[in-house]
Design an enzyme around this catalytic site. Structure first.
Site, PDB file in Angstrom:
ATOM      1  N   LYS A 113       0.825  -1.214   0.000  1.00  0.00           N
ATOM      2  CA  LYS A 113       0.000   0.000   0.000  1.00  0.00           C
ATOM      3  C   LYS A 113       0.857   1.260   0.000  1.00  0.00           C
ATOM      4  O   LYS A 113       0.462   2.266  -0.575  1.00  0.00           O
ATOM      5  CB  LYS A 113      -0.965   0.004   1.193  1.00  0.00           C
ATOM      6  CG  LYS A 113      -2.051  -1.060   1.024  1.00  0.00           C
ATOM      7  CD  LYS A 113      -3.339  -0.704   1.723  1.00  0.00           C
ATOM      8  CE  LYS A 113      -4.419  -1.672   1.284  1.00  0.00           C
ATOM      9  NZ  LYS A 113      -5.701  -1.476   1.893  1.00  0.00           N
ATOM     10  N   LYS A 195      -4.157  -8.809  -7.095  1.00  0.00           N
ATOM     11  CA  LYS A 195      -5.481  -9.173  -6.572  1.00  0.00           C
ATOM     12  C   LYS A 195      -6.518  -8.096  -6.903  1.00  0.00           C
ATOM     13  O   LYS A 195      -6.182  -6.902  -6.964  1.00  0.00           O
ATOM     14  CB  LYS A 195      -5.430  -9.446  -5.063  1.00  0.00           C
ATOM     15  CG  LYS A 195      -5.346  -8.201  -4.203  1.00  0.00           C
ATOM     16  CD  LYS A 195      -5.891  -8.437  -2.792  1.00  0.00           C
ATOM     17  CE  LYS A 195      -6.097  -7.099  -2.108  1.00  0.00           C
ATOM     18  NZ  LYS A 195      -7.181  -6.964  -1.222  1.00  0.00           N
ATOM     19  N   LYS A 198     -10.360  -2.861  -4.174  1.00  0.00           N
ATOM     20  CA  LYS A 198     -11.262  -1.707  -4.210  1.00  0.00           C
ATOM     21  C   LYS A 198     -10.528  -0.461  -4.662  1.00  0.00           C
ATOM     22  O   LYS A 198     -11.084   0.414  -5.275  1.00  0.00           O
ATOM     23  CB  LYS A 198     -11.785  -1.407  -2.800  1.00  0.00           C
ATOM     24  CG  LYS A 198     -12.777  -2.389  -2.276  1.00  0.00           C
ATOM     25  CD  LYS A 198     -13.624  -1.700  -1.209  1.00  0.00           C
ATOM     26  CE  LYS A 198     -14.167  -2.695  -0.214  1.00  0.00           C
ATOM     27  NZ  LYS A 198     -13.234  -2.973   0.891  1.00  0.00           N
TER      28      LYS A 198
HETATM   29  P1  ATP Z   1      -8.336  -2.445  -0.626  1.00  0.00           P
HETATM   30  O1  ATP Z   1      -7.897  -3.074  -1.898  1.00  0.00           O
HETATM   31  O2  ATP Z   1      -8.849  -1.064  -0.762  1.00  0.00           O
HETATM   32  O3  ATP Z   1      -7.375  -2.649   0.475  1.00  0.00           O
HETATM   33  P2  ATP Z   1      -9.927  -4.724  -0.386  1.00  0.00           P
HETATM   34  O4  ATP Z   1     -10.562  -4.852  -1.700  1.00  0.00           O
HETATM   35  O5  ATP Z   1      -8.742  -5.578  -0.058  1.00  0.00           O
HETATM   36  O6  ATP Z   1      -9.606  -3.226  -0.161  1.00  0.00           O
HETATM   37  P3  ATP Z   1     -11.106  -5.099   2.256  1.00  0.00           P
HETATM   38  O7  ATP Z   1     -12.215  -4.362   2.814  1.00  0.00           O
HETATM   39  O8  ATP Z   1      -9.762  -4.727   2.774  1.00  0.00           O
HETATM   40  O9  ATP Z   1     -11.073  -4.940   0.666  1.00  0.00           O
HETATM   41  O10 ATP Z   1     -11.354  -6.665   2.412  1.00  0.00           O
HETATM   42  C1  ATP Z   1     -12.529  -7.279   2.852  1.00  0.00           C
HETATM   43  C2  ATP Z   1     -12.383  -8.774   2.721  1.00  0.00           C
HETATM   44  O11 ATP Z   1     -12.291  -9.142   1.339  1.00  0.00           O
HETATM   45  C3  ATP Z   1     -11.124  -9.356   3.382  1.00  0.00           C
HETATM   46  O12 ATP Z   1     -11.447 -10.561   4.036  1.00  0.00           O
HETATM   47  C4  ATP Z   1     -10.187  -9.638   2.231  1.00  0.00           C
HETATM   48  O13 ATP Z   1      -9.309 -10.699   2.515  1.00  0.00           O
HETATM   49  C5  ATP Z   1     -11.174 -10.017   1.144  1.00  0.00           C
HETATM   50  N1  ATP Z   1     -10.626  -9.745  -0.181  1.00  0.00           N
HETATM   51  C6  ATP Z   1     -10.223  -8.542  -0.648  1.00  0.00           C
HETATM   52  N2  ATP Z   1      -9.804  -8.652  -1.914  1.00  0.00           N
HETATM   53  C7  ATP Z   1      -9.940  -9.953  -2.263  1.00  0.00           C
HETATM   54  C8  ATP Z   1      -9.673 -10.690  -3.463  1.00  0.00           C
HETATM   55  N3  ATP Z   1      -9.208 -10.108  -4.539  1.00  0.00           N
HETATM   56  N4  ATP Z   1      -9.942 -12.022  -3.477  1.00  0.00           N
HETATM   57  C9  ATP Z   1     -10.445 -12.631  -2.368  1.00  0.00           C
HETATM   58  N5  ATP Z   1     -10.715 -11.994  -1.204  1.00  0.00           N
HETATM   59  C10 ATP Z   1     -10.468 -10.673  -1.149  1.00  0.00           C
END
Ligand code: ATP
Ligand code: LTN
Length: 328
Positions: A113, A195, A198
């Protein structure tokens, strides 16, 4: 017999995507009858990256509505907003004083990040895992359902709980991560080596749960694949593998039968099949989301009840931790 307790969290940082759903939320919903569930919208984690205050407020409630539309049942699960319970930040401080710089410095999410956003590398971003550990330990969670990317943070949570218990007495339950066998790491459609996230920018990067069928089809059609023709589960061919894994998770078919289904067919067919199953999965959630928009005060009431339930548990654990460490 007492039910095992589940705790998990999700950030209101942007629109919730298919990776969040398959990696985490789907499992929260599916296991609601089996466990006692506490789910948290982690808005205090969200401010480790730059947020517009008014938008953050809106996104917090919007995420609650999406989660309910996805199937979180307020009768079976407690849903609340992290910042409404002061004990999260307060316990994070106690944990900070029990985590070494060495261990915290090994966290790869901080490195990722801060590379992505070099203009705002703040202490909170570095410290993020201590707040996450506090979230979990406050509620004496047995299980924490998360995607693969959170495995390292769960290890840190276990380590700090064990260290605290050893040094001061049995205060915390040591939780276990619950990571799904498939869907734990959904990759970006435009770049299957990173991955789905968001906070990524590409227009074609993520499928958002509230995307229209047209948008979903278009995004899958543009998804990066490769120049080989054969459709097989091969981790070295990241783009096709990602599409197949999404299909596998949602169709619940075996890998063998999926490969059989696509013998002699091209990527166009695969993309269409994946898009269709995603559209059908999301359709009822999108309908429910629209209905919820008209129910004035419903989400607010759920979050209020969630807060009261969460507060009761959190205060108890926090006071215990304070006593153990000599702060009262
Ligand atoms: P950011 O990318 O902004 O950090 P994020 O998309 O990782 O956000 P979070 O709110 O941090 O979202 O994650 C919520 C849940 O979704 C967590 O349990 C995380 O492990 C899961 N998660 C996030 N991205 C993925 C992905 N690409 N595949 C599977 N699980 C995911
Ligand atoms: N760090 C997680 C979100 C999160 C979380 C938690 C998940 C914050 N607190 C407690 C599980 C349990 C993330 O970035 N996905």
């Amino acid at each position: 017999m007492l039910m095992k307790r589940v705790f998990s969290g999700i950030q209101p940082t942007g629109k919730i995507h298919l990776g969040n759903y398959l990696g985490a939320v789907k499992n929260w919903v599916d296991s609601q009858g089996e466990f006692e569930n506490i789910f948290c919208i982690v808005n205090s984690h969200a401010i480790t990256t730059t947020q517009n205050p008014q938008e953050l407020r809106e996104k917090t409630y919007e995420l609650a509505r999406v989660l309910i539309a996805c199937g979180i049942d307020p009768k079976k699960s407690c849903l609340f907003i992290q910042s409404e319970i002061d004990e999260h930040a307060a316990l994070a401080w106690i944990l900070d004083c029990n985590i070494s710089m060495g261990e915290m410095s090994r966290m790869t999410q901080f490195k990722d990040k801060s590379q992505k956003n070099p203009k705002n590398i703040n202490v909170g971003l570095f410290n993020y895992p201590a707040l996450m550990a506090a979230d979990i330990l406050l509620y004496n969670a047995d299980l924490v359902p998360v995607g693969e990317d959170q495995k390292q943070h769960l290890e840190l949570t276990r380590n700090v709980a064990q260290k605290f218990n050893r040094d001061f007495g049995e205060c915390f339950k040591v939780p276990e991560a619950l990571i799904p066998k498939v869907g734990a790491r959904v990759m970006g459609l435009d770049d299957p080596t990173s991955k789905m996230s968001k906070s990524a920018n590409g227009a074609n990067h993520a499928i958002f749960l509230m995307d229209t069928p047209d948008e979903i089809l278009k995004k899958f059609k543009k998804a990066t694949t490769d120049s080989e023709a054969c459709i097989r589960f091969d981790e070295n061919r990241a783009g096709v593998y990602n599409l197949l894994c999404i299909y596998e998770t949602l169709s619940k078919k075996t890998r063998e039968s999926i490969e059989g289904e696509f013998v002699g067919r091209g990527y166009g067919d695969l993309k269409k099949a994946v898009a269709e199953i995603v559209i059908e999965t999301l359709r009822p959630m999108q309908e429910k989301y629209q209905l919820l928009k008209n129910e004035q005060g419903y989400i607010e009431k759920i979050l209020e009840e969630g807060r009261e339930r969460a507060r009761e548990i959190a205060q108890k654990t926090y006071n215990q931790a304070k006593t153990f460490i000599g702060l009262v």
